[in-house]
Enzyme design. Structure first.
Site, PDB file in Angstrom:
ATOM      1  N   ARG A   1     -11.557  20.181  50.312  1.00 40.00           N
ATOM      2  CA  ARG A   1     -11.511  18.715  50.331  1.00 40.00           C
ATOM      3  C   ARG A   1     -11.266  18.283  51.775  1.00 40.00           C
ATOM      4  O   ARG A   1     -10.215  18.580  52.343  1.00 40.00           O
ATOM      5  CB  ARG A   1     -10.406  18.221  49.404  1.00 40.00           C
TER       6      ARG A   1
ATOM      7  N   LYS B   1      -3.600  17.415  57.427  1.00 43.44           N
ATOM      8  CA  LYS B   1      -2.324  17.200  56.749  1.00 43.44           C
ATOM      9  C   LYS B   1      -1.133  17.422  57.675  1.00 43.44           C
ATOM     10  O   LYS B   1      -1.242  17.969  58.766  1.00 43.44           O
ATOM     11  CB  LYS B   1      -2.235  18.086  55.506  1.00 43.44           C
TER      12      LYS B   1
END
Length: 286
Positions: free
Chosen positions: A255, A221
């Protein structure tokens, strides 16, 4: 105990959720699993490497071309049914904020609805309750789906995360979603700048202390990229470091894009913490 589909996971058992993007424009793989066969090969590989959950998404999180509910369903529903047929024991999750899509994928065999946009469609929890599926309750800071944060502020970011996610979880259970199938997610990058996401990671233990299983979506991210000043394809080391910290603080579900590497990190942390035995213990014993 976390119960999803046919699977049950003990409180200290780390669980990997592998990402399978059914989009032509995903930020990480640029559509490599948009077509069916590469996507099914990705599922097979992820399961072999230790993923217990497959998270299928039909719309990328960031801004881009509009994707209608009908198109999102076209990308996901048939694929869910095929994964269910080929992998009867895997937990199938679908990343969607739309109740209509949620209903269609539940009919096709999904076990979990991953609502990454924080209950923007309150009917999604009602769908989860109706089908008895699990639900991920995420903090997105009130952001609209597929928007990027701009000058977002919080008096106390973790207090806001707890207020929103626990509230969503309690509402879901009140509607009839099985309590043992509800997770909370701090929503790294969603409605947050990098400092917010770092603080959420540092204080993750406060989420764990609520008693709800915590899911973290850290993989490659922007907060990792900005922290280290690295482009998307060079964020694995930073992601794994954040994964290790999150595991030590008690998060349960991860995840991820890179399953095998994450599995090793989680196994190492679990063993250091005393929740898992070493795979081999020969040193000093011969």
């Amino acid at each position: 105990m976390l119960r999803l589909g046919r699977r049950e996971f003990d409180a200290h058992e780390p669980v990997i959720m592998a990402i399978v993007n059914r989009t032509p424009d995903s930020f990480y793989d640029q559509g490599s699993t948009f077509r069916d066969e590469p996507a099914l090969a990705r599922v097979e590989q992820a399961v072999a490497e230790g993923a217990a959950i497959i998270d299928i998404g039909g719309v990328k999180a960031g801004p881009g071309d509009e994707v209608s509910a009908e198109e999102e369903a076209r990308r996901t529903v048939g694929f869910v049914a095929e994964v269910r047929r080929r992998f009867p024991d895997v937990v199938i999750s679908v990343d969607t904020w739309r109740a209509d899509v949620g209903e269609a994928v539940c009919e096709a065999g999904a076990d979990l609805l991953n609502d990454a946009w924080g209950g923007v469609d309150p009917r999604l929890a009602e769908v989860a309750a109706r089908y008895g599926t699990g639900l991920v309750c995420t903090h997105a800071g009130g952001a609209e789906p597929r928007t990027r944060p701009h000058r977002v502020t919080y008096d106390d970011v973790m207090a806001d995360i707890l207020r929103v996610t626990v509230g969503l979880a309690e509402r879901a259970v009140a509607l009839g979603v099985p309590r043992e199938s509800v997770m909370i997610d701090p929503g790294h990058d969603f409605g947050k700048n990098t400092r917010h996401s770092l603080e959420a990671t540092r204080r993750l233990g406060e989420m764990v202390a609520t008693g709800w299983p915590v899911l973290v979506s850290l993989s490659n991210k922007d907060f990792v990229g900005e922290t280290l000043d690295k482009p998307v394809k060079e964020r694995l080391v930073g992601t794994l470091a954040t994964t290790a910290v999150s595991a030590w603080l008690g998060a349960q579900v991860y995840r991820v894009h890179e399953v095998a590497e994450t599995r090793q990190v989680l196994d190492m942390v679990a063993t250091i913490a005393g929740h898992r035995r070493p795979a081999v213990a020969r040193r000093g014993l011969a």
